[in-house]
Motif scaffolding. Structure first.
Motif, PDB file in Angstrom:
ATOM      1  N   SER A 114      51.983  35.595  47.630  1.00  0.00           N
ATOM      2  CA  SER A 114      51.383  36.719  47.743  1.00  0.00           C
ATOM      3  C   SER A 114      52.026  37.400  49.123  1.00  0.00           C
ATOM      4  O   SER A 114      52.376  38.538  48.833  1.00  0.00           O
ATOM      5  CB  SER A 114      49.805  36.700  48.161  1.00  0.00           C
ATOM      6  N   ARG A 115      52.327  36.732  50.030  1.00  0.00           N
ATOM      7  CA  ARG A 115      52.705  37.452  51.317  1.00  0.00           C
ATOM      8  C   ARG A 115      54.121  38.056  51.015  1.00  0.00           C
ATOM      9  O   ARG A 115      54.735  38.901  51.514  1.00  0.00           O
ATOM     10  CB  ARG A 115      52.917  36.445  52.623  1.00  0.00           C
ATOM     11  N   ARG A 116      54.887  37.203  50.269  1.00  0.00           N
ATOM     12  CA  ARG A 116      56.343  37.568  50.023  1.00  0.00           C
ATOM     13  C   ARG A 116      56.518  38.759  49.116  1.00  0.00           C
ATOM     14  O   ARG A 116      57.454  39.490  49.203  1.00  0.00           O
ATOM     15  CB  ARG A 116      57.248  36.307  49.270  1.00  0.00           C
ATOM     16  N   HIS A 117      55.441  38.962  48.478  1.00  0.00           N
ATOM     17  CA  HIS A 117      55.645  40.105  47.430  1.00  0.00           C
ATOM     18  C   HIS A 117      54.871  41.341  47.817  1.00  0.00           C
ATOM     19  O   HIS A 117      54.618  42.293  47.089  1.00  0.00           O
ATOM     20  CB  HIS A 117      55.123  39.721  45.945  1.00  0.00           C
ATOM     21  N   GLU A 118      54.497  41.291  49.257  1.00  0.00           N
ATOM     22  CA  GLU A 118      54.151  42.502  49.764  1.00  0.00           C
ATOM     23  C   GLU A 118      55.007  42.971  50.809  1.00  0.00           C
ATOM     24  O   GLU A 118      55.859  42.218  51.309  1.00  0.00           O
ATOM     25  CB  GLU A 118      52.577  42.581  50.657  1.00  0.00           C
ATOM     26  N   ARG A 119      55.116  44.623  50.697  1.00  0.00           N
ATOM     27  CA  ARG A 119      56.144  45.167  51.729  1.00  0.00           C
ATOM     28  C   ARG A 119      55.282  46.041  52.476  1.00  0.00           C
ATOM     29  O   ARG A 119      54.667  46.957  51.821  1.00  0.00           O
ATOM     30  CB  ARG A 119      57.000  45.791  50.749  1.00  0.00           C
ATOM     31  N   GLU A 120      55.093  46.108  53.557  1.00  0.00           N
ATOM     32  CA  GLU A 120      54.376  47.055  54.638  1.00  0.00           C
ATOM     33  C   GLU A 120      55.365  48.378  54.605  1.00  0.00           C
ATOM     34  O   GLU A 120      56.190  48.247  55.387  1.00  0.00           O
ATOM     35  CB  GLU A 120      54.090  46.483  55.917  1.00  0.00           C
ATOM     36  N   THR A 121      54.748  49.181  54.413  1.00  0.00           N
ATOM     37  CA  THR A 121      55.333  50.790  54.625  1.00  0.00           C
ATOM     38  C   THR A 121      56.680  50.857  54.446  1.00  0.00           C
ATOM     39  O   THR A 121      57.284  51.661  55.062  1.00  0.00           O
ATOM     40  CB  THR A 121      54.963  51.091  56.311  1.00  0.00           C
ATOM     41  N   LEU A 122      57.183  50.374  53.211  1.00  0.00           N
ATOM     42  CA  LEU A 122      58.546  50.703  52.890  1.00  0.00           C
ATOM     43  C   LEU A 122      58.446  51.564  51.831  1.00  0.00           C
ATOM     44  O   LEU A 122      57.565  51.812  51.069  1.00  0.00           O
ATOM     45  CB  LEU A 122      59.335  49.302  52.382  1.00  0.00           C
ATOM     46  N   LEU A 123      59.535  52.260  51.436  1.00  0.00           N
ATOM     47  CA  LEU A 123      59.651  53.126  50.491  1.00  0.00           C
ATOM     48  C   LEU A 123      59.430  52.290  48.907  1.00  0.00           C
ATOM     49  O   LEU A 123      60.080  51.255  48.788  1.00  0.00           O
ATOM     50  CB  LEU A 123      60.855  53.689  50.424  1.00  0.00           C
ATOM     51  N   PHE A 124      58.616  52.994  48.170  1.00  0.00           N
ATOM     52  CA  PHE A 124      58.469  52.379  46.801  1.00  0.00           C
ATOM     53  C   PHE A 124      59.660  52.192  45.847  1.00  0.00           C
ATOM     54  O   PHE A 124      60.385  53.355  45.929  1.00  0.00           O
ATOM     55  CB  PHE A 124      57.143  53.156  45.991  1.00  0.00           C
ATOM     56  N   HIS A 125      59.506  51.294  45.314  1.00  0.00           N
ATOM     57  CA  HIS A 125      60.696  51.180  44.287  1.00  0.00           C
ATOM     58  C   HIS A 125      60.363  50.627  42.802  1.00  0.00           C
ATOM     59  O   HIS A 125      59.356  49.689  42.993  1.00  0.00           O
ATOM     60  CB  HIS A 125      61.946  50.274  44.760  1.00  0.00           C
ATOM     61  N   GLY A 126      60.937  51.061  41.863  1.00  0.00           N
ATOM     62  CA  GLY A 126      60.440  50.360  40.721  1.00  0.00           C
ATOM     63  C   GLY A 126      59.456  51.323  39.848  1.00  0.00           C
ATOM     64  O   GLY A 126      59.449  52.642  40.216  1.00  0.00           O
ATOM     65  N   ILE A 127      59.191  50.752  38.802  1.00  0.00           N
ATOM     66  CA  ILE A 127      57.979  51.421  37.916  1.00  0.00           C
ATOM     67  C   ILE A 127      56.564  51.152  38.341  1.00  0.00           C
ATOM     68  O   ILE A 127      56.363  49.973  38.375  1.00  0.00           O
ATOM     69  CB  ILE A 127      58.292  51.286  36.470  1.00  0.00           C
ATOM     70  N   LEU A 128      55.865  52.260  38.586  1.00  0.00           N
ATOM     71  CA  LEU A 128      54.378  51.929  39.192  1.00  0.00           C
ATOM     72  C   LEU A 128      53.382  51.252  37.878  1.00  0.00           C
ATOM     73  O   LEU A 128      53.512  51.924  36.774  1.00  0.00           O
ATOM     74  CB  LEU A 128      53.698  53.387  39.560  1.00  0.00           C
ATOM     75  N   LYS A 129      52.683  50.267  38.422  1.00  0.00           N
ATOM     76  CA  LYS A 129      51.736  49.573  37.549  1.00  0.00           C
ATOM     77  C   LYS A 129      50.564  49.889  37.890  1.00  0.00           C
ATOM     78  O   LYS A 129      49.630  50.015  36.898  1.00  0.00           O
ATOM     79  CB  LYS A 129      52.293  48.095  37.165  1.00  0.00           C
ATOM     80  N   LYS A 130      50.172  49.707  38.974  1.00  0.00           N
ATOM     81  CA  LYS A 130      48.975  49.846  39.384  1.00  0.00           C
ATOM     82  C   LYS A 130      48.686  50.636  40.924  1.00  0.00           C
ATOM     83  O   LYS A 130      49.654  50.229  41.562  1.00  0.00           O
ATOM     84  CB  LYS A 130      48.279  48.208  39.484  1.00  0.00           C
TER      85      LYS A 130
END
Length: 409
Positions: free
Chosen positions: A12-28
């Motif tokens: 869970s921690r590995r897949h969290e990015r704090e205040t970085l620019l979003f990348h990819g296709i938004l799911k939720k």
């Protein structure tokens, strides 16, 4: 601790990015907005926190929490529903694009806060936070308003706390006059005593269609309509009027006023807001029967209409203009500030038009003065109104500058 739990927590921690620019296709998208700030403690039944979750299929989960008793928030309302896929895609595209680029983070110590999690289709979650005063502008639209409009919940806190003043979306002014006219002579055999003139005007200013329309119903079978469609102009016009203050007070007429014989003048004003309910005001069309600020409103709208004028197609200064021959002189008739008499000046500038301000030498000392061109004429050498060698010349046209004519007197 169980090894499976440790791995899940690490994952869970590995897949969290704090205040970085979003990348990819938004799911939720998940937004938690908390309205608690410095000041008096909220009442137990006052809503202080909102949770909003939207997935890419259009499913929406919303909960609102009151301050409650004993320090624990109490859920006061909850909604689960679905919105159209096309609306979801538009909202998700805006959020992904906005937080996929650099933006200004806003933090304040005396206001509520928001926290947002964006999860892409690969399961990576990006976290963002800020204070409830953020004006996130995406292609001319406020991102908080876009969320509210898309999910259909007007009182969402989202990023700005929903504390911005309301705006006016549409103003409709209906004017109605009925005049009974007693003719000098009546045809024989008729029963009526008066001829009735039923006259009406309608003014509609609409943000959605970006139009201002003025309609006159002069009588049976006679209607005159003028429509102005000005991209950005109608929005700017409506922004002149504060939603909370416009037409908020009417003095009203005294009980002993004397009405005009055989005539009534009435009005109806309808105001549609972005958030507040529609407001309808009716009364007699006179100074005390109208709202106190109606004169300011009327002047602002009139200035808007007058700016665009009646066009050129019937303007004699346009269709009556003669093209100058190469051998002819250009004589400009100009007037000084507050003056009625015009004076001739020569020029070689064919771009000068009636209504332009020009700089000229004036008086015996030839001091510079700004004057207005009121007429332009062409003369052959044998027909000039003044000797060319004795006629003063325009120095230049005043371009893109604001001149106070009183300073040049």
């Amino acid at each position: 601790m169980d090894i499976k739990i440790i791995k899940e927590a690490y994952h869970s921690r590995r897949h969290e990015r704090e205040t970085l620019l979003f990348h990819g296709i938004l799911k939720k998208v998940r937004i938690v907005s908390n309205h608690i700030c410095y000041g008096l403690m909220p009442e137990p039944d006052e809503e202080v926190e909102q949770h909003l979750t939207i997935n890419n299929e259009g499913r929406v989960w919303f909960s609102g929490y009151n301050f409650g008793h004993g320090g624990r928030y109490e859920r006061a309302r909850s909604r689960n529903f679905k919105i159209e896929k096309v609306d979801t895609d538009r909202l998700f595209g805006a959020i992904a694009s906005y937080f996929g680029n650099e933006y200004d983070e806003i933090f304040a110590t005396d206001i509520g806060s928001w926290v947002m999690e964006l999860t892409n289709i690969e399961g990576v979650t990006y976290k963002y936070r800020g204070s409830l005063c953020a004006d996130f502008d995406y292609e001319g639209s406020d991102l908080s308003d876009l969320v509210r409009d898309t999910v259909g919940i007007d009182d969402l806190y989202v990023f700005d706390g929903n504390g911005k003043p309301d705006v006016i979306n549409k103003i409709t002014l209906d004017y109605h006059r009925v005049t009974k006219i007693k003719p000098g002579q009546r045809p024989e055999g008729v029963a009526w005593e008066f001829v009735t003139w039923d006259y009406a005007e309608h003014l509609i200013i609409d943000r959605a269609t970006e139009t201002l329309e003025h309609i006159q119903n002069l009588g049976t079978g006679c209607k005159v309509s003028r429509k102005y469609q000005v991209e950005g102009g109608i929005e700017n016009l409506l922004e002149n009027f504060a939603a909370e203050e416009l037409f908020s007070h009417i003095e009203g007429n005294s009980d002993d006023v004397i009405d005009t014989p055989n005539e009534t003048r009435d009005y109806k004003i309808t105001i549609d807001y972005k958030r507040n309910p529609q407001c309808v005001i009716e009364g007699s069309y006179d100074k005390n029967g109208l709202p106190d600020d109606f004169a300011d409103f009327a002047e602002t709208v009139f200035e808007f209409i007058r700016f665009y004028g009646m066009g050129e197609i019937l303007d004699p200064s346009v269709y009556g203009k003669v093209k100058r021959r190469q051998s002819e002189y250009i004589f400009c008739s100009v007037t000084f500030d507050k003056g009625y008499k015009s004076y001739y000046y020569l020029t070689d500038d064919d771009s000068i038009e009636v209504g332009d301000l020009v700089l000229v030498p004036a008086g015996k000392e030839n001091h510079e003065a700004v004057v207005e061109v009121v007429n332009i004429e062409y003369f052959s050498e044998e027909d000039v109104p003044l000797p060319v060698e004795k006629t003063k010349r325009v120095i230049r046209k005043c371009k893109d500058e604001k001149f106070d004519l009183s300073e040049w007197e």
